[in-house]
Design an enzyme around this catalytic site. Structure first.
Site, PDB file in Angstrom:
ATOM      1  N   PRO A  11       0.589  -1.131   0.027  1.00  0.00           N
ATOM      2  CG  PRO A  11      -0.108  -1.106   2.100  1.00  0.00           C
ATOM      3  CD  PRO A  11       0.659  -2.174   1.233  1.00  0.00           C
ATOM      4  CG  ASN A  12      -0.398   4.185   1.439  1.00  0.00           C
ATOM      5  OD1 ASN A  12      -1.282   4.782   0.604  1.00  0.00           O
ATOM      6  ND2 ASN A  12      -0.455   3.882   2.199  1.00  0.00           N
ATOM      7  NE  ARG A  19       3.988   6.769   1.799  1.00  0.00           N
ATOM      8  CZ  ARG A  19       4.084   5.597   2.148  1.00  0.00           C
ATOM      9  NH1 ARG A  19       4.593   4.554   1.240  1.00  0.00           N
ATOM     10  NH2 ARG A  19       3.898   5.061   3.289  1.00  0.00           N
ATOM     11  CE1 TYR A  24       8.592   5.028   3.148  1.00  0.00           C
ATOM     12  CE2 TYR A  24       7.212   7.055   2.949  1.00  0.00           C
ATOM     13  CZ  TYR A  24       7.756   5.631   3.571  1.00  0.00           C
ATOM     14  OH  TYR A  24       7.176   5.305   4.803  1.00  0.00           O
ATOM     15  CG  ASN A  75       8.392  -1.946   0.405  1.00  0.00           C
ATOM     16  OD1 ASN A  75       7.800  -2.060   1.631  1.00  0.00           O
ATOM     17  ND2 ASN A  75       9.079  -0.872   0.078  1.00  0.00           N
ATOM     18  CB  ALA A  78       1.297   0.308   6.503  1.00  0.00           C
ATOM     19  CG  HIS A  81       5.047  -2.082  10.324  1.00  0.00           C
ATOM     20  ND1 HIS A  81       6.215  -2.462  10.504  1.00  0.00           N
ATOM     21  CD2 HIS A  81       4.961  -0.852   9.355  1.00  0.00           C
ATOM     22  CE1 HIS A  81       6.850  -1.759   9.719  1.00  0.00           C
ATOM     23  NE2 HIS A  81       6.366  -0.929   8.919  1.00  0.00           N
ATOM     24  CG  ASP A  88      -0.264 -17.368   8.745  1.00  0.00           C
ATOM     25  OD1 ASP A  88       0.717 -17.224   9.329  1.00  0.00           O
ATOM     26  OD2 ASP A  88      -1.443 -17.255   8.877  1.00  0.00           O
ATOM     27  CD  GLU A  99      10.372  -7.233   6.390  1.00  0.00           C
ATOM     28  OE1 GLU A  99      10.820  -8.537   6.753  1.00  0.00           O
ATOM     29  OE2 GLU A  99      10.412  -6.383   6.889  1.00  0.00           O
ATOM     30  CG  HIS A 101      10.797  -2.012   4.964  1.00  0.00           C
ATOM     31  ND1 HIS A 101       9.652  -2.148   4.764  1.00  0.00           N
ATOM     32  CD2 HIS A 101      11.345  -3.281   5.699  1.00  0.00           C
ATOM     33  CE1 HIS A 101       8.976  -3.213   5.489  1.00  0.00           C
ATOM     34  NE2 HIS A 101      10.112  -3.945   5.858  1.00  0.00           N
ATOM     35  CG  LEU A 102      11.844   2.216  -0.535  1.00  0.00           C
ATOM     36  CD1 LEU A 102      10.321   2.912  -1.136  1.00  0.00           C
ATOM     37  CD2 LEU A 102      12.662   2.606  -1.827  1.00  0.00           C
ATOM     38  CB  SER A 103      12.346   4.562   5.325  1.00  0.00           C
ATOM     39  OG  SER A 103      11.388   3.523   5.836  1.00  0.00           O
ATOM     40  NE  ARG A 108       9.750   6.089   8.871  1.00  0.00           N
ATOM     41  CZ  ARG A 108       8.989   6.139   7.554  1.00  0.00           C
ATOM     42  NH1 ARG A 108       9.052   5.083   6.908  1.00  0.00           N
ATOM     43  NH2 ARG A 108       7.758   6.869   7.504  1.00  0.00           N
ATOM     44  NE  ARG A 112       6.797   4.457   9.919  1.00  0.00           N
ATOM     45  CZ  ARG A 112       5.836   4.673   9.045  1.00  0.00           C
ATOM     46  NH1 ARG A 112       5.183   3.690   8.418  1.00  0.00           N
ATOM     47  NH2 ARG A 112       4.953   5.541   9.233  1.00  0.00           N
TER      48      ARG A 112
HETATM   49  C1  DQA Z   1       8.089   0.996   3.880  1.00  0.00           C
HETATM   50  C2  DQA Z   1       8.007   1.357   5.567  1.00  0.00           C
HETATM   51  C3  DQA Z   1       6.804   1.180   6.307  1.00  0.00           C
HETATM   52  O1  DQA Z   1       6.745   1.225   7.402  1.00  0.00           O
HETATM   53  C4  DQA Z   1       5.729   2.063   5.579  1.00  0.00           C
HETATM   54  O2  DQA Z   1       4.608   2.042   6.041  1.00  0.00           O
HETATM   55  C5  DQA Z   1       5.651   2.170   4.001  1.00  0.00           C
HETATM   56  C6  DQA Z   1       7.034   2.174   3.207  1.00  0.00           C
HETATM   57  C7  DQA Z   1       9.496   1.474   3.147  1.00  0.00           C
HETATM   58  O3  DQA Z   1       9.561   1.369   2.080  1.00  0.00           O
HETATM   59  O4  DQA Z   1      10.215   2.098   3.861  1.00  0.00           O
HETATM   60  O5  DQA Z   1       4.712   2.225   3.393  1.00  0.00           O
HETATM   61  O6  DQA Z   1       7.813  -0.348   3.547  1.00  0.00           O
END
Ligand code: DQA
Length: 147
Positions: A11-12, A19, A24, A75, A78, A81, A88, A99, A101-103, A108, A112
């Site tokens: 998502p997002n 964003r 990011y 990725n 959210a 978390h 599963d 896994e 994550h950009l950040s 943070r 997270r």
């Molecule tokens: C994220 C980190 C997550 O905590 C956040 O909800 C995202 C992006 C990252 O790529 O840093 O949507 O997965």
């Protein structure tokens, strides 16, 4: 053995570019997708790059990757978390999942710091921005070479 690395985005992440660029970066998701595709190609792999805002769709795609992909880069945004369903799905397949994550999620907010995914993933890459996707492709390629 399939030759495709699935790259799944939650998502997002379709909002990347506009964003929270200070967190990011400024690359859009399609730009990251073509970076991943070009890098995978140099190692002899295809990519199947997707994004969904929906948890169940991500679960469907992980299951699909269990048969159709040699590795999955995930990725989950959210859902990382919150989602036991995604956890599963990863646990149910043999395809290795990285896994990403950009950040740096550990630098943070506290919420997270916990991931439902990390301990069922092969490994975790976070904090390197879009390069994390490239590093994850390298990780999958070297894992498959060693096998
Ligand atoms: C994220 C980190 C997550 O905590 C956040 O909800 C995202 C992006 C990252 O790529 O840093 O949507 O997965």
């Amino acid at each position: 053995m399939p030759n495709t690395i699935m790259v799944l985005n939650g998502p997002n992440l379709n909002m990347l570019g506009s964003r929270e660029p200070e967190t990011y970066g400024t690359l859009t998701l399609p730009e990251i997708g073509s970076m991943a595709k070009d890098h995978a190609k140099t190692l002899g792999y295809d990519t199947d790059f997707r994004q969904s805002n929906h948890e169940g769709t991500l679960v469907d795609w992980i299951q699909e990757g269990g048969d159709g992909a040699c590795g999955i880069i995930l990725n989950a945004g959210a859902y990382t978390h919150t989602s036991i369903a995604i956890r599963d799905a990863i646990a149910a397949i043999k395809t290795p999942v990285i896994e990403v994550h950009l950040s740096n999620v550990f630098a943070r907010e506290e919420f997270r710091h916990h991931s439902y995914i990390s301990d069922v993933a092969k490994g975790v890459i976070c904090g390197f921005g879009a390069s994390g996707y490239v590093l994850a492709i390298d990780a999958i390629a070297s894992m498959l070479r060693v096998k």
